[in-house]
Structures are given as structure tokens and as C-alpha cells.
Write a protein that holds these residues in place. Structure first.
Motif, PDB file in Angstrom:
ATOM      1  N   ASP A  51      19.290   4.270  12.558  1.00 25.21           N
ATOM      2  CA  ASP A  51      18.105   3.429  12.667  1.00 25.21           C
ATOM      3  C   ASP A  51      16.946   4.293  13.147  1.00 25.21           C
ATOM      4  O   ASP A  51      16.878   4.654  14.322  1.00 25.21           O
ATOM      5  CB  ASP A  51      18.371   2.287  13.655  1.00 25.21           C
ATOM      6  N   ASP A  52      16.025   4.622  12.237  1.00 24.40           N
ATOM      7  CA  ASP A  52      14.941   5.531  12.619  1.00 24.40           C
ATOM      8  C   ASP A  52      13.888   4.860  13.493  1.00 24.40           C
ATOM      9  O   ASP A  52      12.941   5.506  13.941  1.00 24.40           O
ATOM     10  CB  ASP A  52      14.292   6.164  11.390  1.00 24.40           C
ATOM     11  N   GLN A  53      14.044   3.553  13.763  1.00 31.26           N
ATOM     12  CA  GLN A  53      13.134   2.860  14.671  1.00 31.26           C
ATOM     13  C   GLN A  53      13.712   2.738  16.088  1.00 31.26           C
ATOM     14  O   GLN A  53      13.071   2.170  16.975  1.00 31.26           O
ATOM     15  CB  GLN A  53      12.798   1.474  14.116  1.00 31.26           C
ATOM     16  N   ASP A  54      14.910   3.274  16.288  1.00 36.08           N
ATOM     17  CA  ASP A  54      15.527   3.328  17.613  1.00 36.08           C
ATOM     18  C   ASP A  54      15.047   4.609  18.296  1.00 36.08           C
ATOM     19  O   ASP A  54      15.242   5.704  17.763  1.00 36.08           O
ATOM     20  CB  ASP A  54      17.045   3.339  17.472  1.00 36.08           C
ATOM     21  N   PRO A  55      14.397   4.531  19.461  1.00 34.42           N
ATOM     22  CA  PRO A  55      13.855   5.751  20.093  1.00 34.42           C
ATOM     23  C   PRO A  55      14.869   6.860  20.278  1.00 34.42           C
ATOM     24  O   PRO A  55      14.542   8.038  20.082  1.00 34.42           O
ATOM     25  CB  PRO A  55      13.333   5.236  21.442  1.00 34.42           C
ATOM     26  N   VAL A  56      16.117   6.524  20.622  1.00 32.80           N
ATOM     27  CA  VAL A  56      17.094   7.580  20.888  1.00 32.80           C
ATOM     28  C   VAL A  56      17.426   8.353  19.615  1.00 32.80           C
ATOM     29  O   VAL A  56      17.833   9.521  19.678  1.00 32.80           O
ATOM     30  CB  VAL A  56      18.381   6.991  21.523  1.00 32.80           C
ATOM     31  N   THR A  57      17.231   7.733  18.449  1.00 33.48           N
ATOM     32  CA  THR A  57      17.490   8.420  17.195  1.00 33.48           C
ATOM     33  C   THR A  57      16.583   9.628  17.028  1.00 33.48           C
ATOM     34  O   THR A  57      16.956  10.621  16.398  1.00 33.48           O
ATOM     35  CB  THR A  57      17.308   7.444  16.020  1.00 33.48           C
ATOM     36  N   GLN A  58      15.384   9.574  17.608  1.00 31.64           N
ATOM     37  CA  GLN A  58      14.477  10.716  17.511  1.00 31.64           C
ATOM     38  C   GLN A  58      14.986  11.903  18.328  1.00 31.64           C
ATOM     39  O   GLN A  58      14.588  13.045  18.086  1.00 31.64           O
ATOM     40  CB  GLN A  58      13.074  10.315  17.993  1.00 31.64           C
ATOM     41  N   HIS A  59      15.867  11.632  19.286  1.00 31.63           N
ATOM     42  CA  HIS A  59      16.503  12.707  20.059  1.00 31.63           C
ATOM     43  C   HIS A  59      17.755  13.207  19.350  1.00 31.63           C
ATOM     44  O   HIS A  59      17.949  14.414  19.181  1.00 31.63           O
ATOM     45  CB  HIS A  59      16.850  12.196  21.459  1.00 31.63           C
ATOM     46  N   ASP A  60      18.607  12.266  18.922  1.00 34.10           N
ATOM     47  CA  ASP A  60      19.839  12.609  18.220  1.00 34.10           C
ATOM     48  C   ASP A  60      20.319  11.346  17.517  1.00 34.10           C
ATOM     49  O   ASP A  60      20.680  10.362  18.158  1.00 34.10           O
ATOM     50  CB  ASP A  60      20.900  13.108  19.201  1.00 34.10           C
ATOM     51  N   GLY A  61      20.309  11.389  16.191  1.00 38.23           N
ATOM     52  CA  GLY A  61      20.685  10.209  15.432  1.00 38.23           C
ATOM     53  C   GLY A  61      22.058   9.667  15.771  1.00 38.23           C
ATOM     54  O   GLY A  61      22.312   8.464  15.629  1.00 38.23           O
ATOM     55  N   MET A  62      22.965  10.516  16.230  1.00 31.67           N
ATOM     56  CA  MET A  62      24.324  10.061  16.506  1.00 31.67           C
ATOM     57  C   MET A  62      24.426   9.287  17.813  1.00 31.67           C
ATOM     58  O   MET A  62      25.464   8.685  18.093  1.00 31.67           O
ATOM     59  CB  MET A  62      25.286  11.252  16.523  1.00 31.67           C
ATOM     60  N   LEU A  63      23.359   9.288  18.622  1.00 32.48           N
ATOM     61  CA  LEU A  63      23.382   8.537  19.877  1.00 32.48           C
ATOM     62  C   LEU A  63      22.960   7.089  19.696  1.00 32.48           C
ATOM     63  O   LEU A  63      23.139   6.270  20.592  1.00 32.48           O
ATOM     64  CB  LEU A  63      22.467   9.202  20.911  1.00 32.48           C
ATOM     65  N   GLY A  64      22.384   6.742  18.562  1.00 29.83           N
ATOM     66  CA  GLY A  64      21.927   5.385  18.340  1.00 29.83           C
ATOM     67  C   GLY A  64      23.077   4.393  18.333  1.00 29.83           C
ATOM     68  O   GLY A  64      24.121   4.630  17.713  1.00 29.83           O
ATOM     69  N   ALA A  65      22.888   3.278  18.996  1.00 31.27           N
ATOM     70  CA  ALA A  65      23.942   2.267  19.077  1.00 31.27           C
ATOM     71  C   ALA A  65      24.273   1.686  17.703  1.00 31.27           C
ATOM     72  O   ALA A  65      25.389   1.217  17.471  1.00 31.27           O
ATOM     73  CB  ALA A  65      23.525   1.161  20.033  1.00 31.27           C
ATOM     74  N   ASP A  66      23.312   1.706  16.780  1.00 31.09           N
ATOM     75  CA  ASP A  66      23.514   1.128  15.461  1.00 31.09           C
ATOM     76  C   ASP A  66      23.887   2.173  14.409  1.00 31.09           C
ATOM     77  O   ASP A  66      23.873   1.882  13.210  1.00 31.09           O
ATOM     78  CB  ASP A  66      22.245   0.389  15.007  1.00 31.09           C
ATOM     79  N   GLN A  67      24.208   3.396  14.834  1.00 27.87           N
ATOM     80  CA  GLN A  67      24.620   4.431  13.877  1.00 27.87           C
ATOM     81  C   GLN A  67      25.911   3.994  13.177  1.00 27.87           C
ATOM     82  O   GLN A  67      26.824   3.455  13.803  1.00 27.87           O
ATOM     83  CB  GLN A  67      24.823   5.753  14.614  1.00 27.87           C
ATOM     84  N   LYS A  68      25.978   4.234  11.886  1.00 29.46           N
ATOM     85  CA  LYS A  68      27.141   3.820  11.103  1.00 29.46           C
ATOM     86  C   LYS A  68      27.546   4.913  10.122  1.00 29.46           C
ATOM     87  O   LYS A  68      26.725   5.732   9.712  1.00 29.46           O
ATOM     88  CB  LYS A  68      26.834   2.528  10.335  1.00 29.46           C
ATOM     89  N   ALA A  69      28.804   4.879   9.745  1.00 29.89           N
ATOM     90  CA  ALA A  69      29.322   5.795   8.726  1.00 29.89           C
ATOM     91  C   ALA A  69      29.215   5.110   7.370  1.00 29.89           C
ATOM     92  O   ALA A  69      29.861   4.088   7.119  1.00 29.89           O
ATOM     93  CB  ALA A  69      30.767   6.176   9.020  1.00 29.89           C
ATOM     94  N   TRP A  70      28.371   5.681   6.506  1.00 33.23           N
ATOM     95  CA  TRP A  70      28.151   5.136   5.167  1.00 33.23           C
ATOM     96  C   TRP A  70      29.458   5.158   4.364  1.00 33.23           C
ATOM     97  O   TRP A  70      30.215   6.111   4.401  1.00 33.23           O
ATOM     98  CB  TRP A  70      27.081   5.988   4.493  1.00 33.23           C
TER      99      TRP A  70
END
Length: 457
Positions: free
Chosen positions: A150-169
Motif C-alpha cells: 500500500d503506497d499510501q501507508d507511511p511505513v511503506t515509504q521506509h520499507d514496503g515489507m513493514l506495511g500491515a497490508d503487504q500481501k504476496a501476489w
């Protein structure tokens, strides 16, 4: 592969220019490897959850494209272990993940369907772009990174894998890569190296990016020159990339395999030390128990006999069967980096060897887009080779996944989607010729000679 039945597929296979691809209508449905919700539970009470029973190949509806997504005509894909998990509905059914994703509403609601198109690798041609896509265009040749963030989650700008909504396509989302078409976010795209075939490029993103994050990234073990790195399953997809990354970084890879045949394959990858665990009495289902310390000491003695030192880093994705040994065999102050647990998630180990020897355990999951891009750059430079071992047509995806399920494979098992045969997709034959087929196919039983380049392959 089915013969093309729509003008867009025909145009892709013919290597049509971008303007023709844009004019061709998107088909209403397409061929895909998928699982069905109605099959959840078919393996209950059975000793063998044979993925050939649950993986279906047939036509599924084409999804609508979101503004930040692209539609890719998939030329090739590959099998990852998460497809085995999906197809066995273990440890949990992925249909639950699709329903949770869909609760977000909007375009996420598309993912909650009675079927799931699986697969977390792909290489192909962009045939449509959403209104919000800026850096990519129709006709581009791409590989797909499996991390959906989720590129609108602030933590994604630090590391995309830290986002709570990160998923495996293709595992926690629908519309995966084992299909003729796939829908992916623009933030998943990577340029396909021109000297690689479609199937070679498709075997890289998930395993290659995961190994890069585990070993090279500052979020992983951060290996340095001279580091001794013990790699479990060194001829598998993750392990074969790990061997190359350690070697490139000035480290000393120590590969652990379970047969003499696999030990010979490791020599092609430049592995400095190869240990056949069967020869030192470490079987395939060790787990943690009273003999774990003795087995770890046995492995440690074998490594010291070759190098005179213990490993700085242990690369562990096997899980329950190896983790107790990994913690012990790492040197004082050493690191165990883990990204998965194919033999079981509940690990146990003798904590004395951990806390009293100041060791670290680093959890690593997937890869962010920058890490995936750095790995693909190494492929583009010719510094890392693909680790493809064999290729199946999409119609035989069940057999391909069965090989991985039973650990009867080496490296990566490729799957041709729209590509009519192996060896296609090369647009930089000069680079390929300079690197050589033997270098590019270290795990293939026979080298594939790519034909003269064509517009799409």
C-alpha cells in the motif's frame, strides 16, 4: 498451450507494436491455473495432499483494471512453494485471505471470487495500463515482483515489507502469474533483462529477491567479504540464488544438500564447500530433539574440517527440521536469517547456544521493490545466473507443482504460459552469447539455445 482465440493474444504472440496491442480488445476471459473454493477440504484425513487434484487449468473471467495497475500478457511463470500451500489449502485456505482483502472495498472487492488464480512469478508484455500508471507503457517487457504494498501507508515509504497490508501476489491476492494474463500494480514491475528468455526471467523475482534481502540488504544478514555462509537446500530456488550472492559478495558459501547428484550440481554454481547431509547422518526430518546438539556438532566439525571456522551466517528457510541445528552451528556472535518454514512453523532450539553466544535471529519476508530491482540488476549485468532446471507447459502445471511439493526438483521449475516454446524472449543476443549458455543454465540438464530475437520472443 491453446491456440490463440482472441486478437490481443494473437497480436502479443506475433510481436505486434504497441499501437496495435492498444487497439486489440481485451478478451472477456483467459486460461489460468486456479484453485476453487468448492475443493477446500478435499484432502481432510488424507496422508497425501496431491496438488494435481486441486490445481485446475481452465478459463476464468478477466478482471477490471484499477488505475494503478497494468494488464500483463504472461509469457512464462514458475512454481514457488506458496503455490503448493495454496493448492493443499494448508496451513490455511487462501480463500480466507481473499475475503479479508476484499473487505477493504473498491477494487479490492474483485479478489473475493469462488476461484483463485495462483502463482507469484511472471514475465511478459504489458498490454494495458491504468490511468494512474506513469513509468510503464504498453509493449514493455517486464518481470513481476510478488510484493503487493500500500503506497499510501507511511511505513511503506521506509520499507514496503513493514506495511500491515503487504500481501504476496498470487497467494494472498487473486489474479496470479500462472495464467495467460495477470493484473499487477505498477509498483510490482521490473524491466526484463534482454538477454534472458521468458522462462529464465520468470524464475528470478520471488526467490532471487528474497535471497537478496536475506543476505545482502541492510534489513538482512548484511554479508561481507570473507563471511562463511551455511546454506540449507543449496540447490533449491532460494539456495541456488543464495550461493551466487554469497560468492559475488566475497563470501564463502557452504551448501548443504541431500544427495550426491545435488552435490555435483553445486559445483556448477561455484559453491566452495558442499556437504551431503546424508553422509554425516543428518536426515530429512530432524526437528528438534535430544540428538539436535550432536547433529549440529557433527555438521560443525564437517565445516571446520574444510574451512577451520564456524559459519558467520546460516541461511535457513527449511524451518522446524533444521532450525535447532542452525542456531547451534552459527559461530559466536553469528546470525541465523530465516524467511520460511517449509517443514513446519514451530521451531525449538537450545537457548543456551543462542543467548550465551550472543547470536542473532533475523526474520526476513519477501523483498521490497528496491531490493527486487537490485537483484534484477545483477541479472541484467550478468553477475548472477538464473537457476531454472526444467520447464512445463501451463497445461501440466499440476505436475510441475508436484515436483516442488515432493522436493524432487532443483533450482526453479518454470511454466510456459503464452510462450509457445522455451528459449524465446531474447532481445539482446549479443549479451547472451557473451555470457554463454552454460553460464546461463547452470542447473539445466541440457542447455537451451535461444533462437534469433523476435519482437516478443
Amino acid at each position: 498451450m491453446d491456440s490463440p482465440t482472441d486478437s490481443l493474444t494473437e497480436a502479443v504472440l506475433r510481436g505486434a507494436p504497441a499501437d496495435e496491442l492498444e487497439r486489440a480488445p481485451v478478451p472477456a476471459d483467459f486460461v489460468a491455473a486456479h484453485i476453487r473454493q468448492e475443493d477446500v477440504g478435499i484432502f481432510d484425513g488424507e496422508a497425501d495432499s496431491d496438488v494435481r487434484r486441486s490445481l485446475r487449468v481452465g478459463r476464468v473471467p478477466m478482471p477490471e483494471l484499477a488505475p494503478d495497475e497494468v494488464l500483463v500478457a504472461v509469457m512464462a511463470s514458475s512454481i514457488n512453494y506458496n503455490t503448493v500451500w495454496s493448492a493443499t489449502f494448508k496451513p490455511v485456505s487462501t480463500f480466507g485471505a481473499l475475503k479479508r482483502f476484499a473487505r477493504g472495498g473498491g477494487y479490492a472487492a474483485r479478489h473475493d471470487l469462488p476461484h483463485q488464480v495462483v502463482g507469484s512469478d511472471a514475465a511478459g508484455v504489458i498490454v494495458r495500463t491504468g490511468a494512474g500508471v506513469r513509468r510503464w507503457k504498453v509493449g514493455d517487457h517486464v518481470a513481476v515482483n510478488a510484493a503487493v504494498v500500500d503506497d499510501q501507508d507511511p511505513v511503506t515509504q521506509h520499507d514496503g515489507m513493514l506495511g500491515a497490508d503487504q500481501k504476496a501476489w498470487g497467494y494472498e491476492t487473486n489474479f496470479g502469474g500462472l495464467a495467460h494474463y495477470t493484473v499487477v500494480r505498477a509498483s510490482q514491475l521490473l524491466p526484463k533483462p534482454g538477454h534472458l528468455t521468458w522462462e529464465e526471467a520468470a524464475c528470478v523475482p520471488l526467490c532471487g529477491g528474497t535471497a537478496y534481502r536475506m543476505l545482502v540488504s541492510d534489513r538482512g544478514a548484511r554479508i561481507k567479504q570473507g563471511d562463511i555462509v551455511l546454506i540449507w537446500g543449496a540447490t533449491g530456488g532460494l539456495g541456488a540464488f543464495a550461493v551466487q550472492l554469497v560468492k559475488n559478495g566475497g563470501g564463502i558459501p557452504v551448501g548443504v544438500v541431500n544427495s550426491e547428484a545435488k552435490a555435483k550440481l553445486l559445483a556448477r554454481l561455484g559453491c566452495d564447500v558442499v556437504i551431503n547431509r546424508e553422509e554425516i547422518g543428518i536426515g530429512g526430518d530432524v526437528a528438534a530433539g535430544a540428538d539436535t546438539v550432536e547433529l549440529a556438532k557433527r555438521l560443525g566439525r564437517a565445516i571446520r574440517a574444510e574451512l577451520g571456522e564456524d559459519p558467520h551466517v546460516v541461511f535457513d528457510h527449511v524451518g522446524r527440521a533444521t532450525f535447532g541445528i542452525s542456531v547451534i552451528v552459527a559461530r559466536r556472535g553469528g546470525t541465523v536469517v530465516t524467511c520460511g518454514s517449509s517443514t513446519g512453523y514451530e521451531h525449538s532450539f537450545d537457548n543456551r547456544y543462542f543467548w550465551m553466544n550472543l547470536k542473532r535471529i533475523v526474520g526476513s519476508h519477501g523483498m521490497n521493490l528496491n531490493e527486487a530491482a537490485e537483484m534484477m540488476r545483477l541479472l541484467d549485468l550478468g553477475a548472477v545466473a538464473p537457476v531454472l532446471s526444467e520447464v512445463f507447459p501451463l497445461a501440466e502445471v499440476g505436475e510441475a507443482a508436484r515436483l516442488v511439493q515432493q522436493n524432487r526438483h532443483t533450482g526453479k521449475v518454470g511454466v510456459l504460459a503464452l510462450a509457445p516454446s522455451p528459449g524465446l524472449g531474447v532481445t539482446d543476443p549479443q549479451r547472451r552469447a557473451a555470457l554463454g549458455e552454460e553460464w546461463l543454465n547452470p542447473l539445466r540438464s541440457t542447455s537451451v539455445t535461444a533462437p534469433a530475437p523476435e519482437p516478443v520472443g
